[in-house]
Design an enzyme around this catalytic site. Structure first.
Site, mmCIF file in Angstrom:
data_model
loop_
_atom_site.group_PDB
_atom_site.id
_atom_site.type_symbol
_atom_site.label_atom_id
_atom_site.label_comp_id
_atom_site.label_asym_id
_atom_site.label_seq_id
_atom_site.Cartn_x
_atom_site.Cartn_y
_atom_site.Cartn_z
ATOM 1 C CE LYS A 124 -3.592 -2.741 2.143
ATOM 2 N NZ LYS A 124 -4.370 -3.105 3.347
ATOM 3 C CD GLN A 142 -3.239 -4.882 6.461
ATOM 4 O OE1 GLN A 142 -3.160 -3.932 5.693
ATOM 5 N NE2 GLN A 142 -3.896 -5.984 6.133
ATOM 6 C CG ASP A 162 -9.315 -1.105 4.513
ATOM 7 O OD1 ASP A 162 -9.053 -1.311 3.319
ATOM 8 O OD2 ASP A 162 -8.561 -1.433 5.449
HETATM 9 S S1 BQC Z 1 -0.590 -11.201 -5.076
HETATM 10 O O1 BQC Z 1 -4.720 -5.594 3.306
HETATM 11 O O2 BQC Z 1 -1.605 -6.021 -0.481
HETATM 12 O O3 BQC Z 1 -1.676 -11.464 -5.943
HETATM 13 O O4 BQC Z 1 0.560 -11.968 -5.113
HETATM 14 N N1 BQC Z 1 -0.214 -9.637 -5.313
HETATM 15 C C1 BQC Z 1 -0.712 -8.869 -4.326
HETATM 16 C C2 BQC Z 1 -0.760 -7.477 -4.298
HETATM 17 C C3 BQC Z 1 -1.138 -11.069 -3.464
HETATM 18 C C4 BQC Z 1 -1.244 -9.608 -3.259
HETATM 19 C C5 BQC Z 1 -1.785 -8.947 -2.185
HETATM 20 C C6 BQC Z 1 -1.829 -7.567 -2.169
HETATM 21 C C7 BQC Z 1 -1.325 -6.837 -3.228
HETATM 22 C C8 BQC Z 1 -2.343 -6.839 -0.997
HETATM 23 N N2 BQC Z 1 -3.604 -7.056 -0.474
HETATM 24 C C9 BQC Z 1 -4.553 -7.995 -0.990
HETATM 25 C C10 BQC Z 1 -4.843 -9.072 0.018
HETATM 26 C C11 BQC Z 1 -4.075 -6.315 0.673
HETATM 27 C C12 BQC Z 1 -4.755 -7.206 1.671
HETATM 28 C C13 BQC Z 1 -5.025 -6.744 2.991
HETATM 29 N N3 BQC Z 1 -5.620 -7.536 3.899
HETATM 30 C C14 BQC Z 1 -5.952 -8.792 3.565
HETATM 31 N N4 BQC Z 1 -5.711 -9.272 2.318
HETATM 32 C C15 BQC Z 1 -5.124 -8.497 1.375
HETATM 33 C C16 BQC Z 1 -6.579 -9.656 4.571
HETATM 34 C C17 BQC Z 1 -6.709 -9.220 5.874
HETATM 35 C C18 BQC Z 1 -7.292 -10.031 6.825
HETATM 36 C C19 BQC Z 1 -7.024 -10.917 4.237
HETATM 37 C C20 BQC Z 1 -7.621 -11.722 5.202
HETATM 38 C C21 BQC Z 1 -7.756 -11.276 6.511
#
Ligand code: BQC
Length: 300
Positions: free
Chosen positions: A59, A103, A126
């Site tokens: 982020k 987060q 969010d």
């Molecule tokens: S990827 O804040 O930051 O497809 O390899 N490329 C990326 C790029 C996996 C991935 C993830 C992100 C960015 C990323 N995310 C997506 C997933 C932000 C984020 C988050 N919080 C959760 N998931 C993600 C989250 C929090 C609590 C998931 C489950 C419980």
């Protein structure tokens, strides 16, 4: 002649997220020329959960590419409820901050709901605050939950028509399954779907999934959705990010989705990959929400 293999469209979320963030960067430049405020996003990262650290780092990097100012607040894992609450209230009251995220997940001793409730809905980029969730459910324009918003942007920009289609969402979490099921059922483009929200207690889940023109997998189980479960020509959105052991990689693990990508590739019309699908779109959606929050603050 053998039947021709169908050619699947890869819904490249990583590429699209880059395009969207570059569009935002242009808008930020124009704001600077007009003497308007540079958007400022803050992220609160509690403790040192490796996944959370990586998400917050994504982020912050995205803020840099968009031309946003970003701030990280990093209390230790043993931060008290009152201390974390004070961090939220300070961010609410700080006029420099346009939007912020706390987060997830938070340590077990923290009341996540109380923290979410304390966030100023106007800064809730969010889209987790019940006020924003309520407006979303009513179809009133507001800050949308980042992952469902990212999925909507992906469907929109790839020109995937959803009107009149059957959509099965698997997984009923507050941050993905429940809100995306509401959003795709509403009027609009994307939207106008007939949505089924399936979960761990759904009988004959495979049969339910097979009815879907659009499958959204947000279960959190690696390779849960297999080729035999999906209709030929379906659109498949894989929200899962699961780390599984893999001796052939340097790290000893790799990321896979909730969908058996290789198994489905010959059968479906379009699918998001993991990595590089919905994940990056979630971050791009957060950037768009932050721009929306700035503009909302300028109106009043
Ligand atoms: S990827 O804040 O930051 O497809 O390899 N490329 C990326 C790029 C996996 C991935 C993830 C992100 C960015 C990323 N995310 C997506 C997933 C932000 C984020 C988050 N919080 C959760 N998931 C993600 C989250 C929090 C609590 C998931 C489950 C419980």
């Amino acid at each position: 002649l053998r039947p021709q293999a169908t050619c699947m469209l890869i819904l490249d979320g990583k590429h699209l997220a880059g395009v969207l963030v570059d569009e935002i960067a242009l808008e930020v430049q124009q704001r600077v020329e007009k003497g308007l405020k540079i958007p400022h996003l803050a992220a609160v990262l509690v403790g040192d959960n490796p996944a959370s650290k990586s998400y917050v780092s994504n982020k912050i990097k995205s803020c840099a590419r968009a031309g946003y100012v970003s701030t990280m607040v990093t209390p230790p894992a043993d931060v008290s409820q009152a201390e974390l609450m004070q961090i939220v209230l300070d961010l609410n009251n700080n006029p420099e901050i346009d939007g912020f995220i706390v987060q997830l997940p938070l340590p077990k001793h923290i009341d996540e709901q109380a923290i979410t409730l304390a966030i100023d809905p106007k800064k809730d980029v969010d889209g987790f605050h019940p006020y924003n969730f309520g407006l979303m459910a009513l179809g009133v324009e507001t800050l949308l939950p980042a992952t469902p918003f990212g999925i909507m942007l992906l469907l929109k920009r790839y020109g995937i028509s959803t009107a009149g289609k059957t959509c099965v969402v698997i997984g009923r979490s507050n941050i993905v399954g429940t809100p995306i099921s509401i959003m795709l059922g509403k009027k609009g483009d994307p939207g106008d779907c007939t949505v089924t929200l399936a979960h761990s207690r759904t009988p004959d889940l495979a049969k339910v999934i097979k009815r879907a023109d659009i499958v959204i997998a947000a279960i959190g189980k690696p390779h849960f959705v297999t080729a035999d479960m999906v209709k030929k020509g379906a659109i498949v959105i894989d929200v899962g990010i699961n780390s599984i052991a893999d001796a052939t990689t340097k790290s000893g693990y790799r990321l896979v989705g909730d969908v058996d990508y290789a198994g489905l590739a010959h059968k479906v019309k379009a699918m998001t990959p993991v990595p590089g699908g919905v994940g990056p779109m979630t971050v791009a959606a957060l950037m768009l929400n932050t721009m929306k929050a700035v503009k909302g603050r300028e109106k009043k």
